[in-house]
Design a protein around this motif. Structure first.
Motif: not given
Length: 119
Positions: A22, A74-80, A92, A94-96
């Motif tokens: 992050s 923790t995951l802030v962003k995960r792909p659909d 496109h 991306e894991f954050v």
């Protein structure tokens, strides 16, 4: 007449992405990204490179991507879910990942030379 000869390889697509920290802390190397076919449950994996990037070739289908987290992350962003068609390249993904933050500072025990330690 039925052709029993070798079958041509199934057309494949490519999922490419990145695992990063992050707050623009850069890519995270050596992480395993698990790719699960939503319809069949079949699992495959890819490992992130030194820049946090990964690629994996897969047959046509819908895929869920998972990332194993370490203690305190923790995951802030995960792909659909990725809908991959033959010949597609989905880059496109991306894991954050955010690291754990401690709410208190560690305490230190000091010995002042007079016998008992001070906490």
């Amino acid at each position: 007449m039925v052709d029993l000869g070798p079958k041509p390889p199934a057309a494949r697509g490519t999922i490419a992405g990145i695992v990063r920290g992050s707050e623009n802390t850069g890519g995270i190397a050596g992480r395993t990204v698990e790719v699960v076919n939503v319809a069949t449950g079949e699992k495959q994996s890819a490992t992130t490179a030194s820049n946090g990037g990964f690629t994996i070739q897969l047959p046509k289908g819908k895929y869920r991507l998972d990332l194993e987290l370490r203690a305190g992350e923790t995951l802030v962003k995960r792909p659909d879910v990725v809908d991959l068609d033959r010949g597609d390249i989905d880059s496109h993904v991306e894991f954050v990942v955010a690291g754990a933050r401690t709410a208190h500072r560690p305490s230190y025990r000091l010995d002042n030379g007079l016998g008992s330690p001070i906490v």
